[in-house]
Write an enzyme that holds these catalytic residues in place. Structure first.
Site, PDB file in Angstrom:
ATOM      1  N   THR A 182       0.793  -1.005   0.084  1.00  0.00           N
ATOM      2  CA  THR A 182       0.115   0.172   0.030  1.00  0.00           C
ATOM      3  C   THR A 182       0.730   1.170  -0.017  1.00  0.00           C
ATOM      4  OG1 THR A 182      -0.250   0.044   2.446  1.00  0.00           O
ATOM      5  CG2 THR A 182      -1.942  -1.067   1.163  1.00  0.00           C
ATOM      6  N   GLU A 327      -5.941  -3.806   0.090  1.00  0.00           N
ATOM      7  CA  GLU A 327      -6.156  -4.836   1.001  1.00  0.00           C
ATOM      8  C   GLU A 327      -7.259  -5.855   0.971  1.00  0.00           C
ATOM      9  OE1 GLU A 327      -5.219  -1.825   1.917  1.00  0.00           O
ATOM     10  OE2 GLU A 327      -4.308  -1.717   3.681  1.00  0.00           O
ATOM     11  N   LYS A 435     -13.373  18.008  11.889  1.00  0.00           N
ATOM     12  CA  LYS A 435     -14.227  17.944  13.061  1.00  0.00           C
ATOM     13  C   LYS A 435     -14.587  19.558  13.434  1.00  0.00           C
ATOM     14  CE  LYS A 435     -15.867  14.437  16.170  1.00  0.00           C
ATOM     15  NZ  LYS A 435     -15.479  13.364  16.982  1.00  0.00           N
ATOM     16  N   TRP A 440     -18.847  16.460  12.261  1.00  0.00           N
ATOM     17  CA  TRP A 440     -18.004  15.913  11.328  1.00  0.00           C
ATOM     18  C   TRP A 440     -18.444  16.791  10.055  1.00  0.00           C
ATOM     19  CZ3 TRP A 440     -17.639   9.984  11.954  1.00  0.00           C
ATOM     20  CH2 TRP A 440     -16.875   9.620  12.993  1.00  0.00           C
TER      21      TRP A 440
HETATM   22  P1  AMP Z   1      -5.374   2.214  -2.180  1.00  0.00           P
HETATM   23  O1  AMP Z   1      -5.345   0.776  -1.544  1.00  0.00           O
HETATM   24  O2  AMP Z   1      -4.004   2.757  -2.488  1.00  0.00           O
HETATM   25  O3  AMP Z   1      -6.341   1.650  -3.541  1.00  0.00           O
HETATM   26  O4  AMP Z   1      -6.252   3.004  -1.416  1.00  0.00           O
HETATM   27  C1  AMP Z   1      -7.610   2.732  -0.885  1.00  0.00           C
HETATM   28  C2  AMP Z   1      -8.299   3.871  -0.218  1.00  0.00           C
HETATM   29  O5  AMP Z   1      -8.577   4.639  -1.340  1.00  0.00           O
HETATM   30  C3  AMP Z   1      -9.626   3.422   0.241  1.00  0.00           C
HETATM   31  O6  AMP Z   1      -9.512   3.010   1.631  1.00  0.00           O
HETATM   32  C4  AMP Z   1     -10.595   4.740   0.171  1.00  0.00           C
HETATM   33  O7  AMP Z   1      -9.884   5.770   1.365  1.00  0.00           O
HETATM   34  C5  AMP Z   1      -9.748   5.301  -1.114  1.00  0.00           C
HETATM   35  N1  AMP Z   1     -10.750   5.052  -2.033  1.00  0.00           N
HETATM   36  C6  AMP Z   1     -10.709   4.046  -3.292  1.00  0.00           C
HETATM   37  N2  AMP Z   1     -11.725   4.033  -4.060  1.00  0.00           N
HETATM   38  C7  AMP Z   1     -12.562   5.440  -3.460  1.00  0.00           C
HETATM   39  C8  AMP Z   1     -13.673   6.106  -3.958  1.00  0.00           C
HETATM   40  N3  AMP Z   1     -14.334   5.442  -5.116  1.00  0.00           N
HETATM   41  N4  AMP Z   1     -14.202   6.996  -3.339  1.00  0.00           N
HETATM   42  C9  AMP Z   1     -13.550   7.619  -2.081  1.00  0.00           C
HETATM   43  N5  AMP Z   1     -12.254   6.951  -1.689  1.00  0.00           N
HETATM   44  C10 AMP Z   1     -11.816   5.767  -2.680  1.00  0.00           C
END
Ligand code: AMP
Length: 535
Positions: A182, A327, A435, A440
């Site tokens: 990640t 994940e 916040k 929120w």
């Molecule tokens: P990654 O593992 O780099 O793909 O990041 C995952 C994170 O990206 C998620 O936990 C979200 O915070 C954000 N994320 C992924 N898809 C979306 C979406 N469609 N809208 C908003 N946030 C998203």
């Protein structure tokens, strides 16, 4: 019933056997020229590579890294490595140098396959790399660069004399197949180890009609990089469906993406919103249509309503909004309208279209409060989003403890609502929440609305300290190059679209909003930029 284990190699075998003449088209990284061949040829070369990797000592369970754009050779590498029981570790070349060093060493990769363009980057990092023994440059002899690196092979030369016969070992379906770190927004990057089982179950699910609905009639432009969250599963699901694959190499600018859509008659594509912004900027300037395209999958960060409207009203392309995370292999939810919500008013429906959607069968979701109690599905109450399921990670690679709680739920780090129809909407990352006076405010929603202003290219909202309210939202805008739009005009545009107290008090303009290696807004950098300005 027979008990055949799920195996990644079967996806390519199936494509070669029953969709053997379907093309894989690549824009090559060396010179931008187009390479074409078929699934049948891809399988033959994949087997040659599998033999080549064994000839240089790769064994079952070894980590073999790739640092490459989406190309036919990268696809061959994915299948040759995982198919023989080794682990394909995709490294994101856009990470900071120190992160690349960390993850190559942490994964203890023994071999790295990389694009020729990344050779200078690797030379610079080489003195700090502790496990790499062999390098394969994914090119032909003509384009093989001079390098000071030791034990370097040329991909085409290495596979040329190898047999195209290779019997895939019968693996337990829980054998690890691939490893992806990640982005590491906090602390060191963390590895997620996928298995043959998780990848194939995920691919069946995303090919279903409730999800991507990809079939053998589709031409799929795989814009989402193979080094980001497992290419959202497309590198497996397309061969499974017999879809033609178009791999854009390193050229992801609006012009290059548009020309591939036109020349290859692309019907489906998937990418983060920033890529589509670049395509729109190109089309706005140069003109052009997206006639062949029927559907785009957009995820990785929230999709602004204006983007959905532009795709659908101006270009007649259906948008599916999706949410996922490294994940979770990565797909969690997809947003398609069900019969139940299809009868709502257009305005109500539009509110649902920007939501991240319903879980694909195979994953389950809930929202909880800080005490762990489950919160209602009323579409208003925000809580921590928890996920569990068939392709959700149990623990980070080499971690001592499981990442999920005692009931198997993984905390996504996202804050969300779930409405009575079952649609989930991300309102924030836990650490990005604002916040204000104890209440929120959703930065995602403010960003969505601000991005809808025609002169706003990108918008980001961060919380800044406030004497009275503890925190207030600050809107940071990257406007179009020829625009004179003022902060007040943007705030006027936003007025009436959210509660009054949510409206930012200030708007700052920047020439460019920083993005992470995965193309998402880098709020950490923006916070640093803002605190440096105050200092
Ligand atoms: P990654 O593992 O780099 O793909 O990041 C995952 C994170 O990206 C998620 O936990 C979200 O915070 C954000 N994320 C992924 N898809 C979306 C979406 N469609 N809208 C908003 N946030 C998203």
């Amino acid at each position: 019933m027979q008990n055949e284990p799920l195996s990644i190699a079967h996806a390519l075998e199936h494509a070669a056997r029953f969709h053997g003449r379907v093309e894989i088209v690549t824009r090559q990284t060396e010179n931008g020229s187009i390479h074409r061949y078929t699934y049948a040829e891809a399988l033959r070369r994949t087997k040659q590579l599998a033999n080549a990797l064994q000839s240089i000592g790769v064994k079952s369970g070894d980590r073999v890294a790739t640092m490459a754009w989406n190309t036919h050779r990268h696809l061959e590498a994915w299948y040759a490595i995982a198919g023989q029981g080794a682990i394909c570790h995709t490294v994101n070349p856009r990470l900071f140098k120190q992160q690349i060093v960390y993850i190559l060493n942490h994964a203890e990769d023994s071999v790295l396959l990389l694009d020729a363009a990344f050779v200078p980057q690797l030379e610079e990092l080489w003195p700090q790399l502790t496990s790499l023994q062999q390098i394969i440059v994914m090119t032909d002899e003509e384009h093989q660069p001079q390098t000071t690196l030791p034990n370097v092979h040329c991909y085409e030369k290495l596979i040329a004399d190898q047999s195209d016969e290779f019997t895939w070992p019968e693996l337990d379906e829980n054998t690890p197949s691939s490893l992806c770190y990640t982005s590491g927004t906090t602390g060191d990057p963390k590895g997620v180890l996928y298995t043959h089982r998780s990848n194939l179950l995920h691919s069946y699910a995303i090919n279903s009609g409730e999800a991507n609905g990809i079939s053998g009639r589709d031409v799929v432009l795989m814009t989402v990089p193979m080094f980001h969250a497992n290419s959202w599963g497309l590198a497996y699901s397309c061969p499974m469906a017999g879809a033609k694959l178009v791999l854009p190499g390193s050229q992801l600018d609006g012009n290059s993406v548009h020309s591939l859509i036109e020349t290859e008659q692309v019907t489906f594509s998937a990418a983060v919103p920033t890529l589509w912004k670049m395509l729109f900027a190109h089309l706005d300037k140069q003109g052009g249509q997206l006639d062949s395209l029927r559907q785009v999958l957009i995820g990785g960060s929230a999709v602004p309503c204006s983007m959905i409207e532009k795709f659908e009203q101006r270009y007649n392309v259906h948008v599916v909004h999706a949410w996922g995370m490294t994940e979770a292999n990565p797909t969690g939810t997809m947003c398609r309208l069900t019969n139940e919500v299809d009868s709502l008013s257009p305005a109500e429906k539009q509110k649902i279209r920007v939501k991240q959607g319903k879980p694909v069968f195979g994953v389950n979701l809930k929202i909880i409060n800080d005490e762990g109690a489950e919160l209602p599905h009323d579409g208003v109450t925000m809580g921590r989003l928890m996920i569990k399921g068939l392709w959700v990670m149990q623990r980070y690679y080499k971690a001592e403890f499981d990442a999920f709680d005692q009931d198997g739920w993984l905390d996504t780090g996202d804050i969300a609502t779930i409405d009575p129809y079952g649609y989930m909407q991300i309102t924030d990352r836990a650490k990005d929440l604002i916040k204000s006076g104890g209440e929120w405010i959703s930065s995602v929603e403010l960003e969505n609305i601000a991005t809808g202003h025609p002169e706003v290219i990108l918008a980001a909202v961060i919380g800044i300290h406030d004497e009275t309210w503890q925190e207030r939202p600050l809107l940071i805008v990257q406007s179009a190059t020829d625009s004179n739009v003022t902060g007040q005009q943007i705030l006027d545009f936003m007025t009436g679209k959210v509660a009054k107290w949510w409206l930012p008090d200030h708007v700052e303009f920047v020439s460019e909003i920083p993005l992470t290696a995965a193309g998402k807004i880098n709020k950490k950098a923006l916070r640093e930029w803002y605190s440096n300005r105050l200092a």
